[in-house]
Design a protein around this motif. Structure first.
Motif, PDB file in Angstrom:
ATOM      1  N   GLY A 100       6.746  -0.963  -4.441  1.00  0.00           N
ATOM      2  CA  GLY A 100       5.585  -0.163  -4.803  1.00  0.00           C
ATOM      3  C   GLY A 100       5.676   0.460  -6.179  1.00  0.00           C
ATOM      4  N   LEU A 101       6.868   0.938  -6.557  1.00  0.00           N
ATOM      5  CA  LEU A 101       7.030   1.680  -7.807  1.00  0.00           C
ATOM      6  C   LEU A 101       7.489   0.822  -8.974  1.00  0.00           C
ATOM      7  CD1 LEU A 101       8.740   4.983  -6.554  1.00  0.00           C
ATOM      8  CD2 LEU A 101       6.334   4.595  -7.098  1.00  0.00           C
ATOM      9  N   VAL A 102       8.208  -0.266  -8.693  1.00  0.00           N
ATOM     10  CA  VAL A 102       8.772  -1.088  -9.769  1.00  0.00           C
ATOM     11  C   VAL A 102       8.045  -2.428  -9.872  1.00  0.00           C
ATOM     12  CG1 VAL A 102      10.850  -2.200 -10.660  1.00  0.00           C
ATOM     13  CG2 VAL A 102      11.022   0.007  -9.496  1.00  0.00           C
ATOM     14  N   GLN A 103       7.972  -3.151  -8.739  1.00  0.00           N
ATOM     15  CA  GLN A 103       7.299  -4.445  -8.768  1.00  0.00           C
ATOM     16  C   GLN A 103       5.778  -4.311  -8.804  1.00  0.00           C
ATOM     17  OE1 GLN A 103       9.041  -7.490  -6.074  1.00  0.00           O
ATOM     18  NE2 GLN A 103      10.392  -5.848  -5.365  1.00  0.00           N
ATOM     19  N   LEU A 104       5.283  -3.141  -8.365  1.00  0.00           N
ATOM     20  CA  LEU A 104       3.837  -2.868  -8.324  1.00  0.00           C
ATOM     21  C   LEU A 104       3.088  -3.944  -7.533  1.00  0.00           C
ATOM     22  CD1 LEU A 104       3.194  -1.610 -11.971  1.00  0.00           C
ATOM     23  CD2 LEU A 104       3.674  -0.270  -9.922  1.00  0.00           C
ATOM     24  N   LEU A 105       3.641  -4.269  -6.364  1.00  0.00           N
ATOM     25  CA  LEU A 105       3.016  -5.248  -5.475  1.00  0.00           C
ATOM     26  C   LEU A 105       2.304  -4.513  -4.340  1.00  0.00           C
ATOM     27  CD1 LEU A 105       5.942  -7.841  -5.243  1.00  0.00           C
ATOM     28  CD2 LEU A 105       3.910  -7.960  -6.687  1.00  0.00           C
ATOM     29  N   GLY A 106       1.309  -5.157  -3.771  1.00  0.00           N
ATOM     30  CA  GLY A 106       0.579  -4.570  -2.656  1.00  0.00           C
ATOM     31  C   GLY A 106      -0.221  -3.343  -3.041  1.00  0.00           C
ATOM     32  N   LEU A 107      -0.730  -3.313  -4.275  1.00  0.00           N
ATOM     33  CA  LEU A 107      -1.436  -2.121  -4.747  1.00  0.00           C
ATOM     34  C   LEU A 107      -2.758  -1.895  -4.023  1.00  0.00           C
ATOM     35  CD1 LEU A 107      -0.898  -2.162  -8.612  1.00  0.00           C
ATOM     36  CD2 LEU A 107       0.205  -0.706  -6.911  1.00  0.00           C
ATOM     37  N   CYS A 108      -3.392  -2.956  -3.564  1.00  0.00           N
ATOM     38  CA  CYS A 108      -4.689  -2.791  -2.885  1.00  0.00           C
ATOM     39  C   CYS A 108      -4.557  -1.912  -1.645  1.00  0.00           C
ATOM     40  CB  CYS A 108      -5.281  -4.152  -2.546  1.00  0.00           C
ATOM     41  SG  CYS A 108      -6.886  -4.066  -1.727  1.00  0.00           S
ATOM     42  N   PRO A 109      -3.694  -2.243  -0.666  1.00  0.00           N
ATOM     43  CA  PRO A 109      -3.533  -1.338   0.478  1.00  0.00           C
ATOM     44  C   PRO A 109      -2.848  -0.038   0.091  1.00  0.00           C
ATOM     45  CG  PRO A 109      -1.960  -3.140   0.612  1.00  0.00           C
ATOM     46  CD  PRO A 109      -2.922  -3.486  -0.490  1.00  0.00           C
ATOM     47  N   LEU A 110      -1.955  -0.121  -0.910  1.00  0.00           N
ATOM     48  CA  LEU A 110      -1.225   1.072  -1.328  1.00  0.00           C
ATOM     49  C   LEU A 110      -2.169   2.174  -1.779  1.00  0.00           C
ATOM     50  CD1 LEU A 110       1.816   1.911  -1.785  1.00  0.00           C
ATOM     51  CD2 LEU A 110       1.432   1.392  -4.182  1.00  0.00           C
ATOM     52  N   LEU A 111      -3.238   1.809  -2.462  1.00  0.00           N
ATOM     53  CA  LEU A 111      -4.175   2.789  -2.992  1.00  0.00           C
ATOM     54  C   LEU A 111      -5.345   3.064  -2.048  1.00  0.00           C
ATOM     55  CD1 LEU A 111      -4.296   1.522  -6.684  1.00  0.00           C
ATOM     56  CD2 LEU A 111      -2.942   3.415  -5.770  1.00  0.00           C
ATOM     57  N   ALA A 112      -5.698   2.090  -1.212  1.00  0.00           N
ATOM     58  CA  ALA A 112      -6.892   2.222  -0.379  1.00  0.00           C
ATOM     59  C   ALA A 112      -6.630   2.929   0.948  1.00  0.00           C
ATOM     60  CB  ALA A 112      -7.490   0.846  -0.116  1.00  0.00           C
ATOM     61  N   VAL A 113      -5.443   2.754   1.520  1.00  0.00           N
ATOM     62  CA  VAL A 113      -5.181   3.246   2.876  1.00  0.00           C
ATOM     63  C   VAL A 113      -4.527   4.629   2.879  1.00  0.00           C
ATOM     64  CG1 VAL A 113      -3.976   2.684   5.039  1.00  0.00           C
ATOM     65  CG2 VAL A 113      -4.993   0.877   3.698  1.00  0.00           C
ATOM     66  N   THR A 114      -4.055   5.081   1.727  1.00  0.00           N
ATOM     67  CA  THR A 114      -3.259   6.306   1.691  1.00  0.00           C
ATOM     68  C   THR A 114      -4.093   7.575   1.599  1.00  0.00           C
ATOM     69  OG1 THR A 114      -3.013   5.985  -0.708  1.00  0.00           O
ATOM     70  CG2 THR A 114      -1.243   5.165   0.708  1.00  0.00           C
ATOM     71  N   THR A 115      -5.237   7.618   2.260  1.00  0.00           N
ATOM     72  CA  THR A 115      -6.027   8.841   2.281  1.00  0.00           C
ATOM     73  C   THR A 115      -5.423   9.882   3.216  1.00  0.00           C
ATOM     74  OG1 THR A 115      -7.431   7.832   3.968  1.00  0.00           O
ATOM     75  CG2 THR A 115      -8.183   7.699   1.679  1.00  0.00           C
ATOM     76  N   SER A 116      -4.532   9.448   4.107  1.00  0.00           N
ATOM     77  CA  SER A 116      -3.853  10.382   4.999  1.00  0.00           C
ATOM     78  C   SER A 116      -2.453   9.854   5.289  1.00  0.00           C
ATOM     79  CB  SER A 116      -4.617  10.565   6.316  1.00  0.00           C
ATOM     80  OG  SER A 116      -4.545   9.384   7.100  1.00  0.00           O
ATOM     81  N   LEU A 117      -1.569  10.753   5.701  1.00  0.00           N
ATOM     82  CA  LEU A 117      -0.193  10.377   6.017  1.00  0.00           C
ATOM     83  C   LEU A 117      -0.142   9.455   7.226  1.00  0.00           C
ATOM     84  CD1 LEU A 117       2.842  10.607   5.604  1.00  0.00           C
ATOM     85  CD2 LEU A 117       2.791  12.801   6.822  1.00  0.00           C
ATOM     86  N   THR A 118      -1.007   9.676   8.197  1.00  0.00           N
ATOM     87  CA  THR A 118      -0.994   8.862   9.418  1.00  0.00           C
ATOM     88  C   THR A 118      -1.334   7.407   9.126  1.00  0.00           C
ATOM     89  OG1 THR A 118      -1.621  10.765  10.788  1.00  0.00           O
ATOM     90  CG2 THR A 118      -2.002   8.576  11.700  1.00  0.00           C
ATOM     91  N   SER A 119      -2.414   7.174   8.404  1.00  0.00           N
ATOM     92  CA  SER A 119      -2.805   5.798   8.091  1.00  0.00           C
ATOM     93  C   SER A 119      -1.773   5.122   7.201  1.00  0.00           C
ATOM     94  CB  SER A 119      -4.181   5.771   7.428  1.00  0.00           C
ATOM     95  OG  SER A 119      -4.184   6.535   6.234  1.00  0.00           O
ATOM     96  N   ALA A 120      -1.188   5.882   6.269  1.00  0.00           N
ATOM     97  CA  ALA A 120      -0.154   5.321   5.399  1.00  0.00           C
ATOM     98  C   ALA A 120       1.072   4.904   6.207  1.00  0.00           C
ATOM     99  CB  ALA A 120       0.238   6.338   4.334  1.00  0.00           C
ATOM    100  N   LEU A 121       1.485   5.764   7.146  1.00  0.00           N
ATOM    101  CA  LEU A 121       2.648   5.439   7.976  1.00  0.00           C
ATOM    102  C   LEU A 121       2.365   4.242   8.869  1.00  0.00           C
ATOM    103  CD1 LEU A 121       5.485   6.126   8.937  1.00  0.00           C
ATOM    104  CD2 LEU A 121       4.485   7.766  10.541  1.00  0.00           C
ATOM    105  N   GLY A 122       1.151   4.168   9.428  1.00  0.00           N
ATOM    106  CA  GLY A 122       0.801   3.042  10.287  1.00  0.00           C
ATOM    107  C   GLY A 122       0.865   1.718   9.546  1.00  0.00           C
ATOM    108  N   LEU A 123       0.277   1.658   8.349  1.00  0.00           N
ATOM    109  CA  LEU A 123       0.314   0.421   7.574  1.00  0.00           C
ATOM    110  C   LEU A 123       1.723   0.115   7.094  1.00  0.00           C
ATOM    111  CD1 LEU A 123      -1.341  -1.896   6.364  1.00  0.00           C
ATOM    112  CD2 LEU A 123      -1.570  -0.521   4.289  1.00  0.00           C
ATOM    113  N   GLY A 124       2.488   1.160   6.752  1.00  0.00           N
ATOM    114  CA  GLY A 124       3.858   0.951   6.303  1.00  0.00           C
ATOM    115  C   GLY A 124       4.728   0.339   7.391  1.00  0.00           C
ATOM    116  N   LEU A 125       4.599   0.843   8.613  1.00  0.00           N
ATOM    117  CA  LEU A 125       5.381   0.291   9.725  1.00  0.00           C
ATOM    118  C   LEU A 125       4.971  -1.147  10.028  1.00  0.00           C
ATOM    119  CD1 LEU A 125       5.461   3.369  12.141  1.00  0.00           C
ATOM    120  CD2 LEU A 125       7.332   2.488  10.727  1.00  0.00           C
TER     121      LEU A 125
END
Length: 231
Positions: A18-43
């Motif tokens: 996320g920070l170096v390769q800058l891959l997966g930016l679409c979900p990284l920026l779109a889903v992180t409106t809350s900690l719950t949704s971010a954790l769900g997609l991350g898992l």
């Protein structure tokens, strides 16, 4: 340094997707409106990474080089479909909240990138561990973005935790303050770009400080070696 130690260092910090390769930016920026949704997609992404890396490593000797990418994509699509069906059955509300971004894991550059760059060239153990560390690294960035945006935007943390963990998790929601007018900049896409830029800048600054601190130690070692040789 062992292979597994290097995988941990690469996945969590030095080569963080996320920070170096800058891959997966679409979900990284779109889903992180809350900690719950971010954790769900991350898992979900982490589980896909571990599963696909393991399968690709197992079949790497049987896949013709000319068609390896289509086969890898087929493996990823199969794993994502299974995870999507499981979420639909057991976490339907979270599944609705994440929407299209669950099936879009198939096209996530992190997953196909690790399958091609690492899993197809290494044995099962290191390949699965690489998927785990890359998934954790990506999830940490997702959760940090989600936590900052949710906190600044609405003054809460872990709102809607029951969507991910069940009804008992409602007690995990923390309302630190209740703004009269929520800060929409943090919740909307521009806020995601700003927070992401701050995270990347912070990492670069920490790397620069670490590099600056290591130079005097390296110079002392070099001088000590020269002195030893001359004597």
């Amino acid at each position: 340094m062992s292979v597994y130690q290097d995988i941990v260092r690469q996945g969590l910090w030095q080569n963080n997707p996320g920070l170096v390769q800058l891959l997966g930016l679409c979900p990284l920026l779109a889903v992180t409106t809350s900690l719950t949704s971010a954790l769900g997609l991350g898992l979900a992404t982490m589980l896909v990474l571990v599963s696909t890396n393991t399968v690709v490593s197992l079949i790497r000797h049987f896949v013709p080089n000319e068609i390896r990418i289509p086969i890898f994509v087929m493996v990823i699509a199969s794993v994502v479909t299974v995870i999507e069906l499981l979420m639909h059955a057991w976490m339907y509300n979270l599944y609705q909240a994440l929407g299209i971004f669950i099936p879009l894991i198939v096209t996530n550059c992190i997953v196909i990138g690790r399958a091609e760059a690492y899993a197809s060239k290494n044995s099962v153990g290191p390949a699965a561990f690489d998927g785990l560390m890359m998934g954790i690294g990506f999830s940490l960035v997702l959760c940090t973005l989600g936590a900052v945006r949710e906190l600044v935007g609405s003054g809460s943390l872990f709102a809607g935790a029951d969507l991910l963990l069940g009804d008992w998790a409602k007690v995990l929601t923390v309302q630190l303050f209740s703004p009269e007018n929520p800060m929409l900049l943090a919740i909307l896409p521009p806020g995601a770009f700003l927070v992401m830029a701050l995270l990347i800048a912070s990492k670069n600054q920490l790397d620069l400080r670490a590099k600056t601190r290591s130079k005097p130690a390296e110079q002392k070692i070099a001088r000590a070696r020269v002195t030893h040789v001359n004597s």
